[in-house]
Motif scaffolding. Structure first.
Motif, short mmCIF file in Angstrom:
data_model
loop_
_atom_site.label_atom_id
_atom_site.label_comp_id
_atom_site.label_asym_id
_atom_site.label_seq_id
_atom_site.Cartn_x
_atom_site.Cartn_y
_atom_site.Cartn_z
N ALA A 1 9.33 0.93 1.91
CA ALA A 1 8.85 0.60 0.57
C ALA A 1 10.01 0.12 -0.31
CB ALA A 1 8.19 1.82 -0.05
N GLU A 2 11.18 0.71 -0.13
CA GLU A 2 12.35 0.30 -0.93
C GLU A 2 12.79 -1.11 -0.58
OE1 GLU A 2 16.87 1.91 -1.96
OE2 GLU A 2 15.51 3.11 -0.72
N ARG A 3 12.70 -1.46 0.72
CA ARG A 3 13.11 -2.80 1.16
C ARG A 3 12.16 -3.88 0.63
NH1 ARG A 3 14.11 -0.27 6.20
NH2 ARG A 3 12.29 -1.24 7.18
N HIS A 4 10.94 -3.48 0.32
CA HIS A 4 9.95 -4.45 -0.17
C HIS A 4 9.45 -4.04 -1.55
CE1 HIS A 4 9.76 -6.62 3.67
NE2 HIS A 4 9.90 -5.43 4.23
N ALA A 5 10.38 -3.62 -2.38
CA ALA A 5 10.03 -3.22 -3.73
C ALA A 5 9.68 -4.47 -4.56
CB ALA A 5 11.19 -2.47 -4.37
N GLY A 6 8.93 -4.25 -5.61
CA GLY A 6 8.54 -5.35 -6.48
C GLY A 6 7.11 -5.18 -6.94
N ALA A 7 6.65 -6.16 -7.69
CA ALA A 7 5.29 -6.09 -8.23
C ALA A 7 4.28 -6.16 -7.10
CB ALA A 7 5.08 -7.23 -9.22
N PHE A 8 3.27 -5.32 -7.17
CA PHE A 8 2.18 -5.31 -6.19
C PHE A 8 1.07 -6.26 -6.67
CE2 PHE A 8 -1.93 -3.72 -4.73
CZ PHE A 8 -1.71 -3.61 -3.36
N PRO A 9 0.49 -7.06 -5.84
CA PRO A 9 0.62 -7.11 -4.38
C PRO A 9 1.61 -8.15 -3.87
CG PRO A 9 -1.29 -8.37 -5.02
CD PRO A 9 -0.69 -7.84 -6.30
N GLN A 10 2.34 -8.83 -4.79
CA GLN A 10 3.26 -9.88 -4.35
C GLN A 10 4.35 -9.33 -3.42
OE1 GLN A 10 2.10 -9.59 -7.49
NE2 GLN A 10 0.76 -11.40 -7.35
N CYS A 11 4.65 -8.04 -3.54
CA CYS A 11 5.68 -7.44 -2.69
C CYS A 11 5.28 -7.43 -1.22
CB CYS A 11 5.99 -6.03 -3.16
SG CYS A 11 4.58 -4.89 -3.04
N LEU A 12 4.00 -7.68 -0.93
CA LEU A 12 3.54 -7.70 0.45
C LEU A 12 3.85 -9.02 1.15
CD1 LEU A 12 0.00 -6.08 -0.09
CD2 LEU A 12 2.07 -4.95 0.76
N HIS A 13 4.21 -10.05 0.39
CA HIS A 13 4.50 -11.37 0.98
C HIS A 13 5.71 -11.25 1.91
CE1 HIS A 13 4.25 -15.74 1.17
NE2 HIS A 13 5.58 -15.76 1.10
N GLY A 14 5.51 -11.59 3.18
CA GLY A 14 6.59 -11.53 4.17
C GLY A 14 6.88 -10.14 4.70
N ALA A 15 6.19 -9.12 4.19
CA ALA A 15 6.44 -7.75 4.63
C ALA A 15 5.71 -7.47 5.94
CB ALA A 15 5.97 -6.76 3.56
N PRO A 16 6.26 -6.60 6.80
CA PRO A 16 5.57 -6.25 8.06
C PRO A 16 4.31 -5.44 7.75
CG PRO A 16 7.47 -4.83 7.73
CD PRO A 16 7.54 -5.87 6.65
N LEU A 17 3.20 -5.86 8.33
CA LEU A 17 1.92 -5.23 8.00
C LEU A 17 1.17 -4.83 9.27
CD1 LEU A 17 -0.07 -4.58 5.62
CD2 LEU A 17 -1.14 -6.77 6.12
N LEU A 18 0.61 -3.64 9.24
CA LEU A 18 -0.28 -3.16 10.30
C LEU A 18 -1.69 -3.27 9.76
CD1 LEU A 18 1.72 0.12 11.08
CD2 LEU A 18 1.99 -2.11 12.18
N ILE A 19 -2.58 -3.92 10.51
CA ILE A 19 -3.93 -4.13 9.98
C ILE A 19 -4.99 -3.62 10.97
CG2 ILE A 19 -3.20 -6.14 8.67
CD1 ILE A 19 -4.69 -7.87 10.73
N PRO A 20 -6.19 -3.33 10.47
CA PRO A 20 -7.28 -2.92 11.37
C PRO A 20 -7.65 -4.06 12.32
CG PRO A 20 -7.77 -2.35 9.09
CD PRO A 20 -6.58 -3.25 9.05
N GLY A 21 -8.23 -3.69 13.46
CA GLY A 21 -8.60 -4.66 14.49
C GLY A 21 -9.78 -5.52 14.09
N PRO A 22 -10.09 -6.51 14.92
CA PRO A 22 -11.14 -7.49 14.58
C PRO A 22 -12.54 -6.89 14.51
CG PRO A 22 -10.31 -7.83 16.82
CD PRO A 22 -9.39 -6.86 16.18
N GLU A 23 -12.77 -5.70 15.06
CA GLU A 23 -14.11 -5.12 15.02
C GLU A 23 -14.40 -4.42 13.69
OE1 GLU A 23 -15.31 -2.79 18.30
OE2 GLU A 23 -14.64 -4.22 19.81
N THR A 24 -13.39 -4.26 12.85
CA THR A 24 -13.60 -3.60 11.57
C THR A 24 -14.09 -4.59 10.52
OG1 THR A 24 -11.30 -3.97 10.90
CG2 THR A 24 -11.79 -1.92 12.07
N VAL A 25 -14.88 -4.10 9.59
CA VAL A 25 -15.40 -4.94 8.52
C VAL A 25 -14.31 -5.26 7.51
CG1 VAL A 25 -17.06 -5.03 6.62
CG2 VAL A 25 -17.74 -4.05 8.82
#
Length: 300
Positions: free
Chosen positions: A178-202
């Motif tokens: 979180a410290e490495r990607h600090a900043g205003a949310f949600p712009q801080c997510l740009h370029g950040a490593p993300l884990l997401i739910p699989g394709p079967e999830t809504v």
């Protein structure tokens, strides 16, 4: 007609791995068991075992038959336990199927009220893919299915959905990430490593659409059908991950992570699917009332 005694011998041999061990467990001679299984194979028109050296292995027909035998004799054991119980000790069974995409913490919070009934229920939970659970619901092997979507319209299965509630999503990460990607949310997510739910999830498609609308491009490093596994990777620092906002505090405590931000623009919903339009089973009533009274409330 299927000889269930012969099927039972087949089941025990398959479980123990040999006729000798099965004969010890059943207190019968090996010749008796072997002869009865041969009669079963003749009546079925297929070999269920083949010899590989001194060992027995299931044939393809045997592998297909074994799950059915497992269900038959498991139900028989449950029936025997139920009938042997004293009348004042009998518990009504409540069989719930849970779609594997539903977060485990949500499942627990939804099902917990069933353990507090004045009339005791014996809860039985099974996790699987939604379509397989709905097939079992249709033939009354399950009383209820909990899912992140209502009854799919393309399935030729009679079922009725009740929406238990919905909420926004929250984003979490280890303190260091979180410290490495600090900043205003949600712009801080740009370029950040993300884990997401699989394709079967809504929620996955809703999440990706939201990113597109905001012109935010996180770096997706993992996809998971199992939310608990996604959270375990998130706890290790592999990436930022999401969870329903109603359990945000619990996620932070359990996984030692921090909350990065929340949005109501992406919402998760949870549904109870049953074969009855009108809710009658006390377990289903407890779940629906508890969800609306405790879990998905305006104050949250």
């Amino acid at each position: 007609m299927l000889n269930y005694r012969q099927l039972h011998y087949f089941w025990v041999v398959a479980r123990t791995g040999s006729i000798v061990r099965a004969s010890e467990q059943l207190n019968l001679t090996a010749q008796t068991i072997s002869g009865q299984i041969s009669l079963l194979e003749q009546s079925m028109g297929s070999d269920l075992f083949r010899k590989v050296g001194r060992q027995l292995e299931l044939t393809e027909a045997g592998r297909q038959a074994l799950p059915y035998a497992e269900q038959i004799f498991q139900l028989g054991e449950e029936l025997e336990t139920l009938l042997r119980a004293q009348p004042d000790q009998q518990q009504a069974p409540f069989r719930v199927g849970v779609a594997d995409v539903v977060p485990k913490s949500i499942v627990y919070r939804l099902l917990a009220p069933t353990m507090e009934q004045a009339e005791p229920l014996r809860l039985s939970c099974r996790e699987d893919k939604l379509e397989r659970l709905l097939a079992d619901l249709a033939i009354q092997r399950l009383d209820l299915v909990v899912s992140d979507s209502p009854m799919p319209s393309h399935l030729d299965i009679k079922g009725f959905s009740q929406k238990l509630g919905e909420c926004g999503i929250s984003f979490f990460a280890t303190a260091a990430l979180a410290e490495r990607h600090a900043g205003a949310f949600p712009q801080c997510l740009h370029g950040a490593p993300l884990l997401i739910p699989g394709p079967e999830t809504v929620v996955r498609s809703r999440l990706l659409r939201w990113f597109g609308e905001l012109h935010i491009s996180p770096r997706i490093v993992g996809e998971f059908d199992d939310s608990a596994l996604m959270q375990a990777f998130g706890q290790s620092g592999s990436g930022i991950f999401i969870a329903p906002s109603v359990i945000a505090e619990e996620v932070c405590r359990q996984y030692a992570v921090v909350l990065i931000g929340q949005t109501e623009a992406v919402r998760e919903s949870f549904h109870a699917i049953s074969v009855e339009r009108k809710v009658c089973h006390p377990g289903v009533v407890a779940i629906t009332e508890g969800a609306r009274r405790e879990l998905f409330t305006d104050r949250r």
